[in-house]
Design a protein around this motif. Sequence first.
Motif, PDB file in Angstrom:
ATOM      1  N   ASN A  39       0.807  -1.222   0.000  1.00 26.63           N
ATOM      2  CA  ASN A  39       0.000   0.000   0.000  1.00 26.63           C
ATOM      3  C   ASN A  39       0.842   1.276   0.000  1.00 26.63           C
ATOM      4  N   ALA A  43       0.267   5.323  -1.802  1.00 23.64           N
ATOM      5  CA  ALA A  43       0.308   6.463  -0.877  1.00 23.64           C
ATOM      6  C   ALA A  43       1.531   7.348  -1.077  1.00 23.64           C
ATOM      7  N   TYR A  46       1.418  11.112  -2.153  1.00 21.96           N
ATOM      8  CA  TYR A  46       0.785  11.958  -1.141  1.00 21.96           C
ATOM      9  C   TYR A  46       1.711  12.165   0.058  1.00 21.96           C
ATOM     10  N   GLY A 165      -6.616   0.966  -1.837  1.00 25.93           N
ATOM     11  CA  GLY A 165      -5.895   2.103  -1.270  1.00 25.93           C
ATOM     12  C   GLY A 165      -6.298   3.417  -1.912  1.00 25.93           C
ATOM     13  N   ILE A 169      -7.954   6.536   0.029  1.00 24.35           N
ATOM     14  CA  ILE A 169      -7.302   7.850  -0.002  1.00 24.35           C
ATOM     15  C   ILE A 169      -8.276   8.916  -0.481  1.00 24.35           C
ATOM     16  N   TRP A 174      -4.507   9.329   3.094  1.00 24.60           N
ATOM     17  CA  TRP A 174      -3.611   8.169   3.109  1.00 24.60           C
ATOM     18  C   TRP A 174      -3.482   7.530   4.487  1.00 24.60           C
TER      19      TRP A 174
END
Length: 448
Positions: A39, A43, A46, A165, A169, A174
């Motif tokens: 994951n 992310a 971000y 994910g 998000i 996140w």
Amino acid sequence: MPAIATTDTAVQTARSKYRWVVLSVIVLVYMLAAADRANIGIALPYIQKEFGATNAQAGLLVSAFFLFYSLGQIPAGFLLSRVGVRLVAPVSIGLTSVVTLLIGTAHNFGLLKIYRSALGIAEAALPLSMLSTINRWFPAREKGLATGAFLSAAKMGAVIAPPIGAALIMFDGWRTMFFAFAIPGILMALIWWWLVPNDPRSGQRVNEAEATYIEDQTKSETGVARVHKNFGALDKLLRYKHTTPLATSRSVFASWNIWGCGLGYLLMTGVVNVLLAWLPKYLGEVKHFELMQIGFVASLPFAGGVLGNIVGGWLSDTVLDRRRKPTMMISAVATCLMMVALVYAPNDLLSVSLLLFGTGFLLNIGYSSFSVYSMGVTTRTTYPVAASLVNSAGQAGGAMAPLITGMLLDSYSWTAVFLFLGACSLAALMFVLTIHEPVDLSEQQAAR
């Protein structure tokens, strides 16, 4: 003769099939653990934006997990050989979930690196626990398929992580994604403790017929010694020969077969982990896809990998008569070619999707063979040590390659990254060519 046939049929009918329940638990647990590590890819943009991190710093964040995951492999192997899987595996599963939750609480980049490092330590014993369980619960004729299913779970985790994910998000940022991914592992730790004993004979759900079948290492089900297929020139290329089982930890560490396999795995794992961590960024920056498109397309190499692991396990078990090196070689050569193809990949969604699915499939045809190979040159007692050495090397590659990728992106371009990964694949082929293919993987297990 008819009476014997009837007896054989009765035994076949009476045999329990609990090993497939064990494999199902393994697949589910490893899929969730793989999602916890995968994951980070969706992310990462971000996280970079929030903390102002460079590509090299982001690469270090990704590599922190794999570095400590690698360092934890050998201690975990010795721990498993002393304590057993039933205690080690649930503890590792639970700790993985706790640290995943902590990642979502980090409010500076330094804490993120600490938590990613801790995740590597927490998860280090998991693959060894599962490979040791497969080694004890499956006869030689099924180990390639079982290991392929196990490794396909890692790809399934990487399949579900990007789209789920991305949705999380978009919903709440996140951090919420990491909180959500942490929850299932606690339940799975309890399920493992309940359903997976150390070995078949200590499990109440396994009958005598299945336990005997699992332990039958040198004969076919008809009681006749197995006849090896002769592949002629291919066997010469494979260096196909009888090898003495590695019965001590010292002999494992002194074996070039183990080291050569580990170094090949190091290079191929590096390719996998770069795709795992950096592919979403590539799809966003170079192909200009939207977030949900990125979530879908970034999962495709791992969807292909699920199929590749299973097909590769079946291929090495049956068509190749338990030879593991051929599928390793196929993956190394094909991955090199696919990396070159990615340099010239078009920008349309369908073409990129098909190319990435094919890349994942071909890369994983031989990926499980790197783990199965050690089963054929060790005893059941020394296998956890050999597996820890091979996996430690593999995860060292998994740590280095994402970091090198970040440095290449800061100084050069994605073309340089794909050429670097292609070179890694060719180097893996060279190492695989130097090791021996044991004549009969099942015979090696006769020494306990």
